[in-house]
Each structure stands twice: as structure tokens, then as C-alpha cells.
Design a protein around this motif. Structure first.
Motif, PDB file in Angstrom:
ATOM      1  N   SER A   1      35.823  33.694  12.246  1.00 33.04           N
ATOM      2  CA  SER A   1      37.135  33.388  11.671  1.00 33.04           C
ATOM      3  C   SER A   1      37.001  33.137  10.174  1.00 33.04           C
ATOM      4  O   SER A   1      36.081  32.437   9.733  1.00 33.04           O
ATOM      5  CB  SER A   1      37.711  32.129  12.324  1.00 33.04           C
ATOM      6  OG  SER A   1      38.840  31.677  11.598  1.00 33.04           O
TER       7      SER A   1
ATOM      8  N   ASP B   1      31.132  31.478  19.165  1.00 34.06           N
ATOM      9  CA  ASP B   1      32.354  31.231  18.398  1.00 34.06           C
ATOM     10  C   ASP B   1      31.940  30.668  17.040  1.00 34.06           C
ATOM     11  O   ASP B   1      31.367  29.579  16.958  1.00 34.06           O
ATOM     12  CB  ASP B   1      33.239  30.235  19.169  1.00 34.06           C
ATOM     13  CG  ASP B   1      34.610  30.083  18.525  1.00 34.06           C
ATOM     14  OD1 ASP B   1      34.807  30.590  17.405  1.00 34.06           O
ATOM     15  OD2 ASP B   1      35.483  29.443  19.150  1.00 34.06           O
TER      16      ASP B   1
ATOM     17  N   TYR C   1      33.610  28.161  11.715  1.00 39.38           N
ATOM     18  CA  TYR C   1      33.447  27.225  10.588  1.00 39.38           C
ATOM     19  C   TYR C   1      32.196  27.532   9.759  1.00 39.38           C
ATOM     20  O   TYR C   1      31.551  26.604   9.267  1.00 39.38           O
ATOM     21  CB  TYR C   1      33.380  25.781  11.126  1.00 39.38           C
ATOM     22  CG  TYR C   1      34.657  25.382  11.836  1.00 39.38           C
ATOM     23  CD1 TYR C   1      35.734  24.868  11.129  1.00 39.38           C
ATOM     24  CD2 TYR C   1      34.800  25.564  13.218  1.00 39.38           C
ATOM     25  CE1 TYR C   1      36.919  24.531  11.772  1.00 39.38           C
ATOM     26  CE2 TYR C   1      35.979  25.233  13.864  1.00 39.38           C
ATOM     27  CZ  TYR C   1      37.031  24.719  13.135  1.00 39.38           C
ATOM     28  OH  TYR C   1      38.204  24.384  13.771  1.00 39.38           O
TER      29      TYR C   1
ATOM     30  N   SER D   1      39.640  31.795   8.717  1.00 34.78           N
ATOM     31  CA  SER D   1      40.766  30.873   8.513  1.00 34.78           C
ATOM     32  C   SER D   1      40.355  29.641   7.723  1.00 34.78           C
ATOM     33  O   SER D   1      41.056  29.223   6.801  1.00 34.78           O
ATOM     34  CB  SER D   1      41.334  30.428   9.862  1.00 34.78           C
ATOM     35  OG  SER D   1      41.790  31.548  10.570  1.00 34.78           O
TER      36      SER D   1
ATOM     37  N   ASN E   1      33.827  21.966  17.730  1.00 34.46           N
ATOM     38  CA  ASN E   1      35.201  21.470  17.832  1.00 34.46           C
ATOM     39  C   ASN E   1      35.475  21.175  19.303  1.00 34.46           C
ATOM     40  O   ASN E   1      35.383  22.098  20.116  1.00 34.46           O
ATOM     41  CB  ASN E   1      36.169  22.549  17.316  1.00 34.46           C
ATOM     42  CG  ASN E   1      37.620  22.106  17.379  1.00 34.46           C
ATOM     43  OD1 ASN E   1      37.925  20.966  17.710  1.00 34.46           O
ATOM     44  ND2 ASN E   1      38.512  23.019  17.037  1.00 34.46           N
TER      45      ASN E   1
ATOM     46  N   ARG F   1      45.519  35.431   9.196  1.00 37.07           N
ATOM     47  CA  ARG F   1      44.927  35.921  10.442  1.00 37.07           C
ATOM     48  C   ARG F   1      43.807  36.959  10.202  1.00 37.07           C
ATOM     49  O   ARG F   1      43.929  38.121  10.580  1.00 37.07           O
ATOM     50  CB  ARG F   1      46.000  36.502  11.389  1.00 37.07           C
ATOM     51  CG  ARG F   1      47.248  35.661  11.551  1.00 37.07           C
ATOM     52  CD  ARG F   1      46.965  34.235  11.954  1.00 37.07           C
ATOM     53  NE  ARG F   1      46.264  34.128  13.202  1.00 37.07           N
ATOM     54  CZ  ARG F   1      45.231  33.279  13.391  1.00 37.07           C
ATOM     55  NH1 ARG F   1      44.811  32.502  12.410  1.00 37.07           N
ATOM     56  NH2 ARG F   1      44.640  33.223  14.554  1.00 37.07           N
TER      57      ARG F   1
ATOM     58  N   THR G   1      40.911  33.525  16.820  1.00 36.84           N
ATOM     59  CA  THR G   1      41.520  33.575  18.150  1.00 36.84           C
ATOM     60  C   THR G   1      41.669  35.024  18.610  1.00 36.84           C
ATOM     61  O   THR G   1      41.331  35.362  19.745  1.00 36.84           O
ATOM     62  CB  THR G   1      42.904  32.886  18.132  1.00 36.84           C
ATOM     63  OG1 THR G   1      42.768  31.605  17.521  1.00 36.84           O
ATOM     64  CG2 THR G   1      43.467  32.721  19.525  1.00 36.84           C
TER      65      THR G   1
HETATM   66  C1  LIG Z   1      36.334  26.486  17.793  1.00 32.24           C
HETATM   67  C2  LIG Z   1      37.408  27.353  17.243  1.00 32.24           C
HETATM   68  N1  LIG Z   1      37.403  28.656  17.533  1.00 32.24           N
HETATM   69  C3  LIG Z   1      38.328  29.489  17.072  1.00 32.24           C
HETATM   70  C4  LIG Z   1      39.351  29.031  16.264  1.00 32.24           C
HETATM   71  C5  LIG Z   1      40.372  30.045  15.830  1.00 32.24           C
HETATM   72  O1  LIG Z   1      40.738  30.043  14.531  1.00 32.24           O
HETATM   73  P1  LIG Z   1      41.825  31.052  13.955  1.00 32.24           P
HETATM   74  O2  LIG Z   1      42.384  31.841  15.063  1.00 32.24           O
HETATM   75  O3  LIG Z   1      42.858  30.198  13.320  1.00 32.24           O
HETATM   76  O4  LIG Z   1      41.086  31.900  12.988  1.00 32.24           O
HETATM   77  C6  LIG Z   1      39.417  27.682  15.942  1.00 32.24           C
HETATM   78  C7  LIG Z   1      40.516  27.148  15.146  1.00 32.24           C
HETATM   79  O5  LIG Z   1      40.861  26.006  15.149  1.00 32.24           O
HETATM   80  C8  LIG Z   1      38.417  26.827  16.433  1.00 32.24           C
HETATM   81  O6  LIG Z   1      38.395  25.527  16.154  1.00 32.24           O
END
Ligand SMILES: Cc1ncc(COP(=O)(O)O)c(C=O)c1O
Length: 394
Positions: free
Chosen positions: A240, A208, A211, A242, A180, A251, A101
Motif C-alpha cells: 500500500s 501484508d 506500512y 496510502s 496493525n 488508492r 485493500t
Molecule cells: C494492515 C493493513 N493492511 C492493509 C491496509 C489497507 O490500506 P489501503 O487500502 O488504505 O491502502 C491497511 C490500512 O489501514 C492496514 O492497516
């Protein structure tokens, strides 16, 4: 002063998480929030992460500032992972940012400096945070056709026709893999056509990549960024750590601008650093240092890749099990798309009333657009889930 404002809407995913926690039913099922879950329903710390974290703690000598663009070793390791040898390294400008994000946010700020009030095209539907983030950054948001709710697949012809009409002033947000909320993804041949369209129209891609490694593998999931960056003069990408490192709350993310050459990359880098300094000054280091260590240590890296593979294969297995269970019970193939989809999510195509019914009657929680987190499917109760879905879908 505060009374002059209205209460802002609550994020629906976090609101649902609160409702689920408050539900006293023992057999409830959480298919809501997008975090990976193991067979016990926990979101574990990966063993490679645990080991790296212990080493980071043991070796740490200071807590002094790292720098505006964060952990350089992390940025280099991430951009190597994403782009491999597909492009010249001198074209890459990267900064560490707070999660995917935070990375998207830095890139949107840069975009709004380059093209104030410009148009960002997002997929219909997209991650619910994309639109508010673009709007907060001052961009206009439009949607390009993406998901065909009838077939559960991508409406690729319509998507491409929309891309083909764009111009150099347009920016397109593309999910590199594991879309997503839908779970429906482009094939490599379709990515080739997207690259050709962007090349022709001059529309600018923001990729983006939240994943990497959750779909078909680390290399396979990197096809789109490599293709787009090698075919086009400039791209932006938000990475990301995450999900694939399970580092959600730490983060760790990386904002990348690929320029046409070293000079344009240097301009993009300076702009990103300038944006970061004027907003949150520096990113947190802990998660990024863990990722850097894992990617640079052969044993830790092999362990992480094996764990990631196990997670990915578990999600595919759950998808197949659910699609099989529904087909066995209904003799229909209506939910077969769940097995074709990749990543953590599938959009089931139920309406809000059906989703509400599943929550109230069966304790099955999913996002109100009927997005499920497949990692939350209880492997020992797939049959029950199939029964409930069929009952509500009829
Ligand atoms: C499509 C997409 N982009 C970005 C993010 C951002 O992930 P984070 O900020 O948790 O690393 C997510 C998290 O759910 C996501 O699904």
C-alpha cells in the motif's frame, strides 16, 4: 428486494471517526482512525507528493485507459523498493490495484481460484478488515496466536508452534512490519524462524505490507518480504502507498505474486489480470503515477525519504514520551511496551468499558479494542493523556 436483506454492520473505525467529528469539545483527542497526523493534527500532503502531482498535471496529455494491470512503471518501482536485489526479477508478477485493500482483494481472489474454500490463518488480533475480506473471497478463516496482552509483545513461541503444525493447504497472512492493531513486531531472527517453518510445512504466505518505512526504515522494514521471497518457492504480497506516501484517497497499491520461476509468475500475472478485468477493469492511475515519478526522480525520492524519516522519528518520539510520562507518574513499567512497539499503532490492553470512559469523560477517542494511533498523541499534552490512561487503568 432490499427489504429481504438485513442492515450490514457499520465499520467501527469509520463510525468512530463520525462520532469524533460530531463531538463539540475543543480539547478532544483523536487516537482512532489510522492516518498519519502532523503536530497540528492534520494529515498533510507530503511535499514530494505535491511537487510530483504538479508535474503529473503539467505533463499529462491524455486520460485514455492505461491497461488492466495499471501503471507498469509504478509496479516495477514498488517491487524494486520492496525486494531490492533479494530475488530474480523474472520471478515477480505484479499488478497495480486500488490501495493495499484492493491488492489484498485481488490476491484473495487468486487464492480462492487455486485453493477453493481453503483456510487463511490471520494473527490474533489482526487488522479488522482481514477476516471479512477473506470470508467475502470464500476462504475459511482461523487465527494463529500473536499478541500477549500481559507483556505487550508477540507470543512468538505459540505463534511458531501453530505455524509448525500447518500443511501445504494452509495460507498464512503475515504483517511484514508495523503490525496493525498491536504495534508488536517480529525480530529478524524470528522472521528467519518463520521462513524456516513455512519452508518445512509448505504453508503459503500472503504478506501484508501497508506500512513500509513507518517502522525502522525502508530497508529494515523490507526484511520479512526479502527473507520469505528468497527462502520460499512462492509468496504473495500486498503493498500500500496510502500511508508511506500519504496517498490514502488516491488508492495506490500493488499486488505481487512471486513465483518459483518465470513460467509460474506468468500464470499468476494472467490470473490477476483476468480477475481485475472481470471486477473493476482497471485501477485509478493518479496516485500510482505520483509514486512512480517520486521513486524514479532522484531529487523527489530524496525529499520523500527525508519526509518519511521525519514522520517515522516523530512517531517513535511520541511513543517514548508517552511511556516516559506514564512511568514518571506511576513508577511502574506497565506501558513501556508503547516505546518498544513500531509503526502507527499500539494496543493498550484496556477493556471496552475503559475505552468508553476515556471517550465520554476525557474526549479521548481510540478503537474499542484499545488500539491507539500514536501519530494522534498531542505532543504538548502527553502528560494529560498519561494521567487519563492511568486513571482508567487503575
Ligand atoms: C494492515 C493493513 N493492511 C492493509 C491496509 C489497507 O490500506 P489501503 O487500502 O488504505 O491502502 C491497511 C490500512 O489501514 C492496514 O492497516
Amino acid at each position: 428486494m432490499f427489504e429481504t436483506l438485513k442492515k450490514a454492520p457499520v465499520d467501527k473505525i469509520f463510525a468512530l471517526m463520525g462520532e469524533y467529528r460530531a463531538d463539540p469539545r475543543k480539547d478532544k483527542t483523536d487516537l482512532g482512525i489510522g492516518v498519519y497526523k502532523d503536530p497540528t493534527g492534520e494529515t498533510p500532503i507530503m511535499s514530494a507528493v505535491k511537487k510530483a502531482e504538479q508535474k503529473v498535471f503539467a505533463d499529462a496529455k491524455t486520460k485514455t485507459y492505461v491497461g488492466v494491470s495499471g501503471n507498469r512503471g509504478f509496479c516495477d518501482a514498488v517491487t524494486d523498493l520492496v525486494f531490492g536485489d533479494a530475488i530474480e526479477k523474472s520471478r515477480i508478477a505484479s499488478v497495480q490495484a486500488p490501495g493495499g485493500t484492493g491488492s489484498i482483494w485481488v490476491l484473495l481472489q487468486l487464492l480462492n481460484r487455486a485453493r477453493p474454500g481453503g483456510t487463511m490463518w490471520i494473527s490474533d488480533p489482526s487488522w479488522p478488515n482481514h477476516q471479512p475480506m477473506c470470508e467475502l473471497a470464500g476462504l475459511n478463516v482461523k487465527a494463529y496466536p500473536y499478541f500477549d496482552a500481559e507483556s505487550g509483545d508477540v507470543k512468538f513461541d505459540e505463534m511458531l508452534a501453530c505455524l509448525d503444525k500447518m500443511g501445504p493447504e494452509d495460507t498464512v497472512l503475515l504483517h511484514a512490519c508495523c503490525h496493525n492493531p498491536t504495534g508488536a513486531n517480529l525480530t529478524n531472527e524470528q522472521w528467519d524462524k518463520v521462513a524456516a517453518s513455512l519452508k518445512k510445512t509448505g504453508a503459503f504466505p500472503l504478506i501484508d505490507l501497508a506500512y513500509l518505512g513507518f517502522g525502522d526504515g525502508l530497508e529494515a522494514d523490507a526484511y520479512a518480504p526479502r527473507k520469505l521471497a528468497s527462502e520460499l518457492p512462492e509468496v504473495m504480497l500486498a503493498f500500500s502507498a496510502s500511508k508511506n506516501f500519504g496517498l490514502y484517497r488516491e488508492r495506490a497499491g500493488c499486488a505481487v505474486c512471486v513465483g518459483s520461476d518465470e513460467n509460474t509468475a506468468a500464470i499468476a500475472y494472467s490470473q490477476m489480470a483476468n480477475i481485475i478485468r472481470a471486477s473493476y477493469s482497471q485501477p485509478p492511475d493518479h496516485g500510482a503515477e505520483i509514486v512512480r515519478l517520486i521513486l524514479s526522480d532522484p531529487a523527489l525520492r530524496a525529499e520523500w525519504e527525508a519526509e518519511l524519516k521525519e514522520m517515522r522519528e516523530r512517531m517513535v518520539r511520541l511513543r517514548v514520551k508517552l511511556a516516559d510520562a506514564i512511568r514518571e507518574r506511576s513508577n511502574a513499567t506497565d506501558f513501556d511496551f508503547v516505546a518498544r512497539h513500531r509503526g502507527m499503532f499500539s494496543l493498550l490492553g484496556l477493556d471496552k468499558a475503559q475505552v468508553e470512559h476515556l471517550k465520554l469523560s476525557n474526549g479521548i477517542y481510540m478503537i474499542d479494542d484499545s488500539r491507539i494511533n500514536v501519530a494522534g498523541i498531542p505532543e504538548d499534552r502527553v502528560g494529560e493523556l498519561a494521567d487519563a490512561l492511568l486513571a482508567v487503568a487503575r
